[in-house]
Design an enzyme around this catalytic site. Structure first.
Site, mmCIF file in Angstrom:
data_model
loop_
_atom_site.group_PDB
_atom_site.id
_atom_site.type_symbol
_atom_site.label_atom_id
_atom_site.label_comp_id
_atom_site.label_asym_id
_atom_site.label_seq_id
_atom_site.Cartn_x
_atom_site.Cartn_y
_atom_site.Cartn_z
ATOM 1 C CB CYS A 7 -0.895 0.003 1.236
ATOM 2 S SG CYS A 7 -1.863 1.519 1.372
ATOM 3 C CB VAL A 63 7.236 -20.171 -16.376
ATOM 4 C CG1 VAL A 63 6.797 -20.190 -17.826
ATOM 5 C CG2 VAL A 63 8.140 -21.361 -16.079
ATOM 6 C CD GLU A 117 1.583 19.041 -10.095
ATOM 7 O OE1 GLU A 117 2.015 18.429 -9.100
ATOM 8 O OE2 GLU A 117 1.719 20.273 -10.240
ATOM 9 N NE ARG A 146 6.445 23.929 -2.673
ATOM 10 C CZ ARG A 146 5.681 24.460 -1.713
ATOM 11 N NH1 ARG A 146 6.040 24.358 -0.445
ATOM 12 N NH2 ARG A 146 4.583 25.111 -2.005
ATOM 13 C CD GLU A 191 3.173 18.983 -1.478
ATOM 14 O OE1 GLU A 191 2.461 19.987 -1.246
ATOM 15 O OE2 GLU A 191 3.963 18.921 -2.422
HETATM 16 C C1 FAD Z 1 7.225 -11.704 -6.460
HETATM 17 C C2 FAD Z 1 8.226 -12.800 -6.423
HETATM 18 C C3 FAD Z 1 9.009 -12.943 -5.302
HETATM 19 C C4 FAD Z 1 9.962 -13.952 -5.258
HETATM 20 N N1 FAD Z 1 10.725 -14.041 -4.144
HETATM 21 C C5 FAD Z 1 11.672 -15.004 -4.075
HETATM 22 C C6 FAD Z 1 12.490 -15.113 -2.924
HETATM 23 O O1 FAD Z 1 12.327 -14.377 -1.945
HETATM 24 N N2 FAD Z 1 13.455 -16.049 -2.932
HETATM 25 C C7 FAD Z 1 13.654 -16.884 -3.990
HETATM 26 O O2 FAD Z 1 14.527 -17.721 -3.922
HETATM 27 N N3 FAD Z 1 12.882 -16.809 -5.077
HETATM 28 C C8 FAD Z 1 11.903 -15.894 -5.158
HETATM 29 N N4 FAD Z 1 11.124 -15.810 -6.279
HETATM 30 C C9 FAD Z 1 11.352 -16.714 -7.400
HETATM 31 C C10 FAD Z 1 10.311 -17.855 -7.527
HETATM 32 O O3 FAD Z 1 9.158 -17.565 -6.810
HETATM 33 C C11 FAD Z 1 10.801 -19.154 -7.013
HETATM 34 O O4 FAD Z 1 11.930 -19.505 -7.717
HETATM 35 C C12 FAD Z 1 9.745 -20.245 -7.040
HETATM 36 O O5 FAD Z 1 10.085 -21.222 -6.125
HETATM 37 C C13 FAD Z 1 9.557 -20.874 -8.403
HETATM 38 O O6 FAD Z 1 8.580 -21.900 -8.293
HETATM 39 P P1 FAD Z 1 7.391 -22.057 -9.320
HETATM 40 O O7 FAD Z 1 6.687 -23.294 -8.974
HETATM 41 O O8 FAD Z 1 6.570 -20.857 -9.371
HETATM 42 O O9 FAD Z 1 8.196 -22.217 -10.674
HETATM 43 P P2 FAD Z 1 7.688 -22.178 -12.138
HETATM 44 O O10 FAD Z 1 7.712 -20.778 -12.653
HETATM 45 O O11 FAD Z 1 6.431 -22.909 -12.287
HETATM 46 O O12 FAD Z 1 8.881 -22.987 -12.806
HETATM 47 C C14 FAD Z 1 10.196 -22.494 -12.731
HETATM 48 C C15 FAD Z 1 11.156 -23.334 -13.566
HETATM 49 O O13 FAD Z 1 11.374 -24.573 -12.950
HETATM 50 C C16 FAD Z 1 11.159 -25.641 -13.873
HETATM 51 N N5 FAD Z 1 10.639 -26.749 -13.106
HETATM 52 C C17 FAD Z 1 9.659 -26.726 -12.188
HETATM 53 N N6 FAD Z 1 9.509 -27.947 -11.649
HETATM 54 C C18 FAD Z 1 10.409 -28.757 -12.242
HETATM 55 C C19 FAD Z 1 10.739 -30.134 -12.097
HETATM 56 N N7 FAD Z 1 10.115 -30.904 -11.242
HETATM 57 N N8 FAD Z 1 11.714 -30.606 -12.869
HETATM 58 C C20 FAD Z 1 12.366 -29.841 -13.760
HETATM 59 N N9 FAD Z 1 12.085 -28.542 -13.924
HETATM 60 C C21 FAD Z 1 11.122 -28.013 -13.176
HETATM 61 C C22 FAD Z 1 10.193 -25.046 -14.863
HETATM 62 O O14 FAD Z 1 10.240 -25.679 -16.092
HETATM 63 C C23 FAD Z 1 10.677 -23.623 -14.956
HETATM 64 O O15 FAD Z 1 11.758 -23.518 -15.817
HETATM 65 C C24 FAD Z 1 10.135 -14.823 -6.343
HETATM 66 C C25 FAD Z 1 9.334 -14.678 -7.477
HETATM 67 C C26 FAD Z 1 8.378 -13.682 -7.511
HETATM 68 C C27 FAD Z 1 7.531 -13.540 -8.729
HETATM 69 S S1 FES Z 2 -2.346 2.082 -2.274
HETATM 70 FE FE1 FES Z 2 -3.330 1.472 -0.454
HETATM 71 S S2 FES Z 2 -4.913 2.906 -0.251
HETATM 72 FE FE2 FES Z 2 -3.794 3.626 -1.955
#
Ligand code: FAD
Ligand code: FES
Ligand code: FES
Length: 1368
Positions: free
Chosen positions: A162, A299, A838, A916, A1304
């Site tokens: 937020c 992905v 703005e 300012r 502000e």
């Molecule tokens: C907002 C956000 C925050 C995040 N924060 C963190 C964090 O704090 N720390 C961190 O480490 N990561 C973080 N990540 C990265 C991500 O979330 C992780 O790496 C997550 O664990 C990926 O898992 P998934 O199931 O979503 O992968 P997917 O996107 O579904 O797959 C990822 C890859 O793994 C392959 N894969 C999946 N399973 C298998 C399998 N069994 N065998 C072979 N290949 C496979 C897929 O083909 C693909 O290439 C973040 C991502 C986002 C979007």
């Molecule tokens: S972003 Fe949370 S109320 Fe505006």
């Protein structure tokens, strides 16, 4: 090696006949084939459920949170959890029930208690984040068998951002669900059963009633409110039961068997959902390049942000073999498809139940997972996805490697093989998996007695952030001959190389050594050789990252020694204070209190009424620009953007775009019907760059197509050839190349600076330089405009997310060569603006109006978050160079200041912002001789622009920097120096203005008493004596903020008021509602004027055809000005009604209004207001540019980890003079929101541009262009104790109802946290024998904090006054 046998012949053709279904809010929906490219969010919004918002599209903001429910036939239970709809592929939720914010309550059928509570507690300002918060909380309650604890509530909101509220009211709103007793909650905010007290701030039952003093019979009420609420419970809220109004889990889904799927999407995309491992393997054999997908959190990002195209996606979420989790004798076996939330639950159970020596690894994983992403991501992301992505900053991979985990891999023929985690990662995102293999499971062995595993992670922000450096470390100690020595070791780091990296030399070095000081020194030396980062390593921060590798090891060393305490003392000779290295951060629930006086005037003015749109916002019924239903023939615009910082355009090839599906047209500078030149003050920008581009992200043209996605991709396919030209990429570059915007040099002078310096009056003269980084607005709602023509182009209309509808009207008329009278812009509400909408919204509207006008079709443009951040400008970075003379008592005598701001490639508002900053360069201090010279630097970056404070905070921060230095020079406290130099009534400022009604001293004294500064100082000192590696710092900082636009003509406001015959009142005025509560305050003024209830007044929208020629909603003055304009209109109508009213025969306002109507009295009026008595001559630099000043002061106490730079704010205490507040609850919300936004500016948010300091970024490009890399404060960052007080008994004689502007002024008060951090660093440096003043640039990120805490670990890496690189 083993093998899995194929059970039966595989054929996906059998999968096709199945009906694909989804329940959304209880409604069964059959999904057609062909939608595999859609996310759940796109689908929901396409079917009209626009309550779920698109804030970032990358899982980083939580605005798109929905709840999914599915029936687990094995557990015979329905599971519920929150997910980010923006990352969930539509088909991944097939067979599930999706509940969106619309599904849990609405105004017609009643709000859900979660919605009710948030609305009443003032937890929704702009409301764009609100549905996401509601759904995170709802999912928590629905999934909890027991009422959640306060910690669980805060933890479950970690993935929701937020930008408005500062989170405190959101926490308070939801805290009431952490039931500890059975007291019943009453929904009425006006009364509470049993005579209890309803908090006027939150509308909730509250124990603060005991403290409240109510002066009956007068209109004054004193309110002291802390959030130690009576716990309340909703009998209908827990995971197991449903109230009458709630949607139950669809019975069909209880019985329905999950089916395998074979579907398709746009561009030939294939989507499979096999249900057996064998089918996964068969598909992998058929499509070796197929991507397996579980959470899609990796992905999805690759496909959207990196534009990678995958042809075949195999969703493996429902494959039982991949979801197995079993506790074995020797360890834990975890299926690769196990979701992180599930893993965490199992690990916690194991930690609670297994032998303590066996669970050291498990504990480390539990701790690490706490800081892994937000809850929504953890709910879907898989273990295998994290491992196979092989990110160099994966949080888990170093731990798998260190803890000796083994990975089990299966190939397409079913053959199994096992590999050690440490051998699995081969290179950057490369793993030991063949095309025909997948990861099947992970085996995590138990630890042995005296085997210790520990996790480490340092990120920009603690919560929901990827690591800068992380680590997993394991040591196995054995006793031989009475000596404890290392017999096995594993030290692995993330974030220091393209892969998670073992430190082999260090591991070898440790073997056989005793765990003592000698080992520590030797290990650190070896580590320095093992882990070495190149100077130009991607990601930068080389010194910091290297220092973290050493700090982590030191922490590990101390932690192991501490674990062994009682068995053997390994800490011989080390003072106890060094144990502070082992303390990890644990956050208790936060608390807040608000203290103010209710000065009621009439029916509504002064009361803490809730935001008028809050109930619409919490139900998702509030419409934002992107939610507006569009006509069927609407086209979507994608911008063609420059990829060079400065270049000549040689050619533009649009052939690939033209052949892209859905393409409808491309428009370049030659197509602009009117003028291609635009600009906020002067026309120094082009709608579409014609011959030259002057920044990355400059608009070259626009492509329109049938969908947003097609327009985006088609625009990317336009190929532009450039001839690169030299670029100016920093203020220093601008100074070197004399690159300034023309006619922008400004001076302000008072006294004679030179004479003072030479007169000998100054005991000391110091010179220095302050760098202040920029800041991204990060309003949750990106820029958006819908534009359409009427009567064949004779008129143009638009709905825009802008703070300045009149600017949109003006730009569009100019660009289309139409008179202003034929162009209308409307704005209903904004999902946050903060100055970013703005002027910088207008060039986007200008780009979209060209295709709309020429094609005579509606065109919608909504910027993706990364584009929005990349092209629409930010808060200016500043460079200040000062020379200050003062005497030994600390009296300031002369200030010579040069100020430079980084304007970017057009002037926009940069000159006014510089001015300012110059006005506020004295903050609140008396300086007899002042000379300020300001210059606006031209650089090849997107034009920087207004942002809350408008340059004022930068000016004040530079002042506070030299004040802190003066204090050090004189061995006094900065607070003493500040107080000693305070301005007061009669002070003449450096631009000739004489102060009146100055309440600075009252504010300061009240704060001093409230925070008990002396005691806080003592306690911090005591803490610092006892802790070598953790330090606390305190600071009190004042502010004075001038209210008015500094351009005199802008201080005018119009309003239109209609009274209808049913006694309701419609108000239109020129101001825009962007969450700040402007419409609520203005409606309160109208209600009091007519003496009617607030509910009788309605403000629908801002529109240029109702109130013309309005100034942008900015400069904090909108309530003052539009309130006064509305009052003027009300007064006119009232005076016309008076003769009828004087007859006293009407029982209600409605009767009176009808009677007036019958008497043919005009019940409509236009009101107008100009701010009196302001003037300023920029030629001479003198005058009275401000109507009055808002004064405030804040105290902060912070704690830092000197080894990592991690910090948290323990206390924030704020006192602000807001006169007689029009609405104290809204004002408190503004203060808290501004403070937390300011906290982001001073300590968290760092913009990284491709410049000389960041050679690893493409020149002129913004690296930090999304929530993944740019970290605004999250809920975890707010002060643990957050107190806000409004100064009492100080009516402001200069405004309507004696109030003061609030938007502000409080922003700068967060600098108290900055100076508290500096104070804490000072204590750390003193322990290292460093007593001299040192520079600290803004923001004080973990990197800057850690590097400033110079010690034996940093000294070999950088000088003690090292300044980490900053884009300025
Ligand atoms: C907002 C956000 C925050 C995040 N924060 C963190 C964090 O704090 N720390 C961190 O480490 N990561 C973080 N990540 C990265 C991500 O979330 C992780 O790496 C997550 O664990 C990926 O898992 P998934 O199931 O979503 O992968 P997917 O996107 O579904 O797959 C990822 C890859 O793994 C392959 N894969 C999946 N399973 C298998 C399998 N069994 N065998 C072979 N290949 C496979 C897929 O083909 C693909 O290439 C973040 C991502 C986002 C979007
Ligand atoms: S972003 Fe949370 S109320 Fe505006
Ligand atoms: S829009 Fe989905 S997390 Fe931001």
């Amino acid at each position: 090696m083993g093998s899995i046998q194929s059970e039966q012949e595989f054929s996906v053709d059998d999968w096709k006949s199945t009906e694909i279904i989804l329940y959304v809010n209880g409604v069964r929906r059959v999904l057609p084939d062909g939608l595999a490219h859609l996310t759940l969010l796109q689908y929901l919004r396409d079917i009209g459920l626009t309550g779920t918002k698109l804030g970032c599209g990358e899982g980083g903001c939580g605005a798109c949170t929905v709840m999914v429910s599915y029936y687990d036939p094995h557990l015979k239970k329905t599971a519920h959890y929150a997910i980010n709809a923006c990352l969930a592929p539509l088909y991944s939720v097939e067979g599930m029930h999706i509940i969106t914010v619309e599904g849990i309550g609405n105004r017609r059928h009643g709000l859900h208690p979660v919605q009710e509570s948030l609305a009443e507690a003032h937890g929704s300002q702009c409301g764009f984040c609100t549905p996401g918060f509601i759904m995170s909380m709802y999912a928590l309650l629905r999934s909890s068998e027991m009422p959640p604890s306060e910690e669980q509530i805060e933890e479950s909101l970690g993935g929701n951002l937020c930008r408005c509220t500062g989170y405190r009211p959101i926490i308070d709103a939801f805290r009431v669900f952490a039931k500890t007793d059975d007291a019943m909650y009453t929904k009425s905010s006006a009364s509470i059963s049993g005579g209890g007290f309803v908090c006027p701030s939150t509308g909730k039952p509250c124990s603060c009633g005991e403290n409240a003093v109510n002066h009956n019979g007068t209109s004054t009420e004193l309110v002291t409110c802390s959030n130690i609420y009576q716990r309340v419970s909703y009998s209908d809220i827990d995971g197991s039961s449903y109230s009458e109004k709630e949607l139950i889990f669809p019975p069909e889904l209880l019985l329905r068997k999950i089916v395998p799927l074979s579907l398709s999407g746009f561009g030939g995309l294939k989507w499979y959902r096999p249900l057996r491992l064998q089918h996964v393997l068969d598909l992998k054999l058929r499509y070796p390049d197929a991507k397996l997908v579980i959470g899609n959190t990796e992905v999805g990002i690759e496909m959207k942000l990196k534009n990678l195209q995958y042809r075949v996606l195999i969703c493996i979420t429902n494959v039982p073999e991949l979801n197995a989790l079993s506790v074995k004798d020797n360890g834990l076996e975890i299926g690769a498809g196990v979701r992180l939330t599930v893993l965490l639950q199992v690990l916690k159970k194991v930690v609670a139940e297994c032998d303590s020596h066996a669970i050291s690894s498990c504990k480390a994983f539990v701790e690490q997972l706490k800081w892994f992403a937000g809850k929504q991501i953890r709910n879907v992301a898989s273990v295998g996805g994290n491992i196979c992505t092989a990110s160099p900053i994966s949080d888990l991979n170093p731990l798998w490697m260190a803890s000796g985990a083994k990975f089990c891999i299966v190939d397409c023929k079913g053959n199994l093989r096992t590999t050690l985690a440490k051998d699995f990662f081969l290179g950057y995102r490369k793993v030991d998996l063949g095309h025909n293999e997948i990861l099947l499971s992970i085996f995590l062995p138990w630890t042995r007695p005296f085997e210790f595993v520990k996790e480490f992670k340092q990120a920009h922000r603690r919560e929901d952030d990827i690591a800068i450096v992380n680590a997993g470390m394991r040591i196995f100690l054995e006793e031989k001959g009475g000596e404890w020595a290392v017999s096995d070791a594993s030290i692995v780091y993330g974030g220091v190389a393209p892969v998670s990296l073992s430190a082999p030399g260090t591991e070898r070095f440790l073997i056989g050594k005793s765990w003592d000081q000698e080992l520590l020194e030797g290990a650190l030396e070896t580590l320095r050789k093992d882990i070495s980062l190149r100077e130009d390593a991607p990601g930068g921060m080389v010194e910091f990252r290297t220092s973290l590798t050493l700090s982590f090891f030191f922490k590990f060393f101390m932690w192991v020694a501490h674990q062994m305490e009682g068995k053997v003392s390994l800490l011989k000779g080390l003072p106890l204070s060094h144990l502070s290295a082992t303390q990890s951060y644990h956050r208790p629930p936060s608390s807040g209190s608000q203290n103010y006086e209710v000065e009621k005037s009439g029916t509504a003015v002064g009361i803490p009424a809730v935001h008028l749109s809050s109930r619409l916002q919490v139900t998702g019924e509030a419409e934002y620009t992107d939610d507006t239903p569009t006509p069927l023939n609407t086209l979507h615009a994608g911008l063609i953007l420059s990829r060079k910082a400065h270049a000549r355009i040689l050619s533009i090839d649009d052939s690939a775009a033209r052949s892209f599906p859905g393409f409808k047209g491309i428009f370049l500078s030659k197509d602009v019907p009117g003028s291609n030149s635009i600009g906020a003050i002067i026309y120094d920008e082009e709608v579409f760059a014609s011959t030259t581009v002057t920044c990355v992200g400059q608009v070259i043209g626009v492509v329109v197509a049938d969908t947003h996605e097609n327009a985006r991709i088609a625009a990317l396919k336009v190929h532009v050839e450039y001839e690169e030209l030299p670029a100016v990429l920093s203020i220093r570059d601008a100074l070197k190349f004399n690159s300034f915007h023309p006619k922008t040099e400004r001076f302000m002078r008072k006294g004679d600076v030179e004479y003072c310096f030479q007169s000998g009056a100054c005991d000391k003269i110091i010179e220095g330089e302050v760098q202040v980084g920029g800041q991204e607005h990060f309003y949750l709602e990106p820029h958006s405009t819908l534009v359409w023509t009427m009567d064949g182009g004779n008129e143009v209309h638009m709905i825009s997310s802008t703070q300045a509808p009149q600017k949109h009207q003006k730009y569009v008329a100019h660009v289309l060569d139409l008179p202003l009278s034929k162009v209308v812009c409307k704005t209903k509400r904004l999902g946050g603006g903060f100055g970013g909408k703005e002027t910088r919204s207008a060039f986007i509207a200008a780009a979209a109006c060209v295709p709309s006008y020429l094609l005579k079709q509606p065109v919608k443009i909504t910027l993706d978050r990364d584009i929005d951040m990349m092209i629409s400008g930010q808060r200016h970075s500043f460079l200040g160079r000062y020379k200050l003379g003062f005497n030994n008592q600390g009296k300031f005598l002369a200030l010579d200041l040069e100020l430079y701001n980084n304007a970017g490639n057009s002037l926009d508002l940069s000159l006014a912002i510089l001015e300012r900053a110059m006005f506020h360069s004295d903050n609140v201090y008396e300086i007899p001789n002042v000379r300020i010279r300001g210059r606006v630097c031209y650089t090849n970056f997107p034009s920087n622009t207004a942002f809350r404070g408008f340059g004022g905070p930068q000016g004040m921060l530079i002042a506070e920097n030299w004040i802190q230095r003066v204090a050090m020079e004189l061995s006094k406290s900065p607070e003493e120096i500040r107080e000693f130099n305070f301005q007061s009534d009669g002070s003449v400022l450096h631009y000739g203005h004489k102060l009146q009604h100055c309440t600075l001293r009252q504010v300061w004294d009240e704060l001093n008493a409230s925070c008990d500064f002396f005691k806080a100082r003592e306690e911090a000192n005591k803490f610092n004596m006892q802790n070598r590696w953790r330090k606390r710092g305190v600071a009190m900082v004042p502010t004075k903020f001038g209210i008015s636009f500094t351009a005199k003509f802008m201080n005018q406001a119009g309003a239109l008021v209609h009274v209808y015959t049913d006694g309701t009142v419609l108000v239109n005025h020129g101001g825009v509602e962007m969450g700040q509560g402007l419409h609520t305050k203005v409606a309160q003024i109208a209600a009091s004027a007519f003496n009617i209830p607030l509910s009788s007044v309605f403000i629908s929208e801002t529109s240029t055809d109702k109130v013309p020629n309005s100034s942008p909603t900015a400069a904090s003055a909108s309530s003052d000005m539009y309130g006064a304009a509305v009052l003027d209109a009300c007064t006119q109508i009232k005076s016309r009604m008076e003769p009828i009213a004087l007859k006293h025969v009407h029982n209600s306002f409605a009767e009176l209004a009808l009677a007036c109507y019958m008497e043919r009295i005009d019940l409509s009026a236009h009101g107008f207001f100009i701010t009196p008595d302001i003037h300023f001559d920029f030629e001479t630099g003198t005058g009275s540019p401000f109507s009055y000043y808002t004064y405030g002061a804040a105290f902060s106490e912070v704690e830092i980890d000197t080894l990592t730079g991690d910090f948290h704010t323990r206390v924030a205490d704020i006192v602000l003079d807001l006169g007689h507040s029009l609405n104290p609850a809204i004002d408190v919300g503004q203060i808290e929101g501004a403070f937390v936004q300011g906290l982001g500016w001073v300590a968290l948010e760092e913009l990284k541009w491709g410049d000389d300091n960041h050679k690893w970024i493409k020149p002129g490009s913004l690296y930090t262009c999304g929530p993944g890399s740019y970290k605004i404060p999250s809920l975890n960052d707010i002060p643990l104790k957050f107190k806000v007080s409004l100064l009492k008994g100080v009516p402001n004689p200069r405004t309507i109802h004696s109030s003061k502007a609030v938007g502000e002024p409080p922003f700068f008060l967060a600098s108290a946290a900055f100076f508290a951090i500096k104070d804490a660093i000072l204590a750390a440096r003193q322990d290292a024998g460093l007593n001299e003043w040192f520079p600290l640039d803004n923001p004080a990120t973990p990197e800057r904090i850690r590097m400033a805490c110079a010690d034996e670990f940093t000294k070999p890496l950088a000088s003690v006054n090292f300044r980490p690189k900053l884009s300025v």
